[in-house]
Motif scaffolding. Structure first.
Motif, PDB file in Angstrom:
ATOM      1  N   ARG A   1      -2.469   8.225   2.513  1.00 54.64           N
ATOM      2  CA  ARG A   1      -2.956   6.863   2.298  1.00 54.64           C
ATOM      3  C   ARG A   1      -4.460   6.851   2.060  1.00 54.64           C
ATOM      4  O   ARG A   1      -5.210   7.577   2.702  1.00 54.64           O
ATOM      5  CB  ARG A   1      -2.634   5.999   3.518  1.00 54.64           C
ATOM      6  N   VAL A   2      -4.866   5.996   1.108  1.00 49.81           N
ATOM      7  CA  VAL A   2      -6.280   5.684   0.909  1.00 49.81           C
ATOM      8  C   VAL A   2      -6.447   4.192   1.169  1.00 49.81           C
ATOM      9  O   VAL A   2      -5.781   3.371   0.524  1.00 49.81           O
ATOM     10  CB  VAL A   2      -6.750   6.021  -0.514  1.00 49.81           C
ATOM     11  N   ASN A   3      -7.312   3.846   2.107  1.00 50.36           N
ATOM     12  CA  ASN A   3      -7.543   2.445   2.455  1.00 50.36           C
ATOM     13  C   ASN A   3      -8.911   2.025   1.942  1.00 50.36           C
ATOM     14  O   ASN A   3      -9.941   2.536   2.380  1.00 50.36           O
ATOM     15  CB  ASN A   3      -7.465   2.252   3.970  1.00 50.36           C
ATOM     16  N   LEU A   4      -8.934   1.096   0.992  1.00 51.07           N
ATOM     17  CA  LEU A   4     -10.180   0.600   0.418  1.00 51.07           C
ATOM     18  C   LEU A   4     -10.730  -0.511   1.307  1.00 51.07           C
ATOM     19  O   LEU A   4     -10.034  -1.472   1.601  1.00 51.07           O
ATOM     20  CB  LEU A   4      -9.944   0.066  -0.995  1.00 51.07           C
ATOM     21  N   THR A   5     -11.982  -0.362   1.727  1.00 53.53           N
ATOM     22  CA  THR A   5     -12.578  -1.343   2.641  1.00 53.53           C
ATOM     23  C   THR A   5     -13.855  -1.970   2.091  1.00 53.53           C
ATOM     24  O   THR A   5     -14.276  -3.017   2.578  1.00 53.53           O
ATOM     25  CB  THR A   5     -12.908  -0.687   3.995  1.00 53.53           C
ATOM     26  N   GLU A   6     -14.450  -1.365   1.085  1.00 51.14           N
ATOM     27  CA  GLU A   6     -15.722  -1.898   0.564  1.00 51.14           C
ATOM     28  C   GLU A   6     -15.443  -3.022  -0.426  1.00 51.14           C
ATOM     29  O   GLU A   6     -14.721  -2.845  -1.404  1.00 51.14           O
ATOM     30  CB  GLU A   6     -16.519  -0.786  -0.119  1.00 51.14           C
ATOM     31  N   ILE A   7     -16.006  -4.184  -0.161  1.00 48.18           N
ATOM     32  CA  ILE A   7     -15.783  -5.352  -1.011  1.00 48.18           C
ATOM     33  C   ILE A   7     -16.706  -5.302  -2.222  1.00 48.18           C
ATOM     34  O   ILE A   7     -17.904  -5.078  -2.090  1.00 48.18           O
ATOM     35  CB  ILE A   7     -16.049  -6.657  -0.230  1.00 48.18           C
ATOM     36  N   PHE A   8     -16.140  -5.536  -3.403  1.00 49.69           N
ATOM     37  CA  PHE A   8     -16.926  -5.594  -4.632  1.00 49.69           C
ATOM     38  C   PHE A   8     -16.873  -6.987  -5.238  1.00 49.69           C
ATOM     39  O   PHE A   8     -17.890  -7.601  -5.495  1.00 49.69           O
ATOM     40  CB  PHE A   8     -16.379  -4.582  -5.655  1.00 49.69           C
TER      41      PHE A   8
END
Length: 309
Positions: free
Chosen positions: A277-284
């Motif tokens: 799993r890759v969890n994206l947390t940085e908001i763009f």
């Protein structure tokens, strides 16, 4: 005397008009009540028929079950069989990925850099990791909230799969989600039901799928967006139509509501820890404009970027 009679006549006329208006309102109210009642009845019947048709006489999509319905669900082993089938299929796909030769082991970074140049952007570390993982692994979970760059990552994954010569299919559980996915990735996307060739059997009043283990999908990779909306019977049907060596990338927001139908597939896969799993947390997206997103994500320890995705 005349003025009094005229006034009385006007008052009587006004009362008559008022009575007509009240009677009209009562009639219209009765008509509307009947129409609404019929509509509710029709919708309820459609809902019951749909629930029965998706996987036999099941009631797991209802929030409230009667004792009789709960007993029928308890005695029906199809949901258990579907869950066991999903588990066994994923285990075979994971074993197959362990035996998969890594043809691009030394070229992944270079290929990702080429994709970045073509798309005119630079991936965040987690996005780059998602593209890399999709190239190396057979089954991948890509998770993240709104605005964290899932779509940008998916576009990168699609480009990577193209470089690898993998014929990828893009899917989503709903027509709207499939249309949006296709538009953002500039290629055809379709609903899972359409990809599997869903048909309605009048004799059994059940849904069936043309694609199955006997006639699997002609795909070397499948990307499914909005995975949180995929219920257990649909997941079982999808995996049955995939070859063991087919790559499967599942994308979604882990904080969305679970599927309406039975099963909490996406959440269960995340909690299992068996799938990479890759969890994206940085908001763009909307990082500077949306206080709602900032507030919603602040309690989850999400960081903020200044890039666009």
């Amino acid at each position: 005397m005349k003025s009094y009679l005229a006034l009385a006549w006007k008052e009587l006329k006004a009362q008559k008009i008022m009575a007509i208006l009240i009677l009209t309102a009562v009639i219209m109210s009765a008509v509307m009540t009947t129409a609404v009642g019929q509509s509710v009845g029709i919708l309820r019947s459609m809902r019951i028929e749909q629930a029965a048709g998706l996987n036999g006489n099941r009631y797991a999509s209802f929030h409230q079950l009667s004792r009789e319905q709960a007993q029928k669900l308890h005695e029906d082993s199809r949901l258990y069989d579907a869950e066991a089938g999903v588990t066994e299929k994923l285990e075979r796909m994971l074993r197959c990925q362990a035996d998969r030769p890594d043809y691009i082991a030394n070229r992944v970074d270079a290929i990702i850099s080429q994709i970045e140049a073509e798309q005119g952007l630079t991936y965040a570390p987690a996005q780059r990791r998602a593209v890399e993982l999709a190239a190396r692994q057979g089954v991948v979970l890509l998770t993240g909230g709104p605005g964290t760059g899932k779509t940008t990552s998916v576009r990168g994954i699609v480009a990577m799969l193209d470089r690898m010569g993998c014929a990828a299919l893009l899917m989503a559980p709903t027509g709207r989600a499939a249309k949006r996915l296709g538009e953002l990735c500039s290629r055809e996307a379709q609903t899972i039901h359409r990809a599997l060739g869903m048909t309605w059997q009048e004799d059994t009043r059940e849904v069936s799928f043309q694609k199955s283990a006997k006639d699997p999908l002609e795909a070397e990779a499948v990307i499914v967006d909005e995975m949180s909306m995929v219920d257990l019977p649909l997941m079982s049907a999808l995996l049955s139509a995939l070859r063991d060596d087919c790559r499967l990338i599942m994308v979604g927001d882990p904080d969305q509501l679970p599927s309406v139908g039975p099963g909490n597939v996406f959440s269960d896969l995340i909690r299992s820890g068996r799938v990479s799993r890759v969890n994206l947390t940085e908001i763009f997206r909307q990082a500077q404009a949306s206080a709602i997103i900032r507030t919603a994500q602040s309690s989850q320890g999400v960081s903020w970027g200044i890039s666009s995705s």
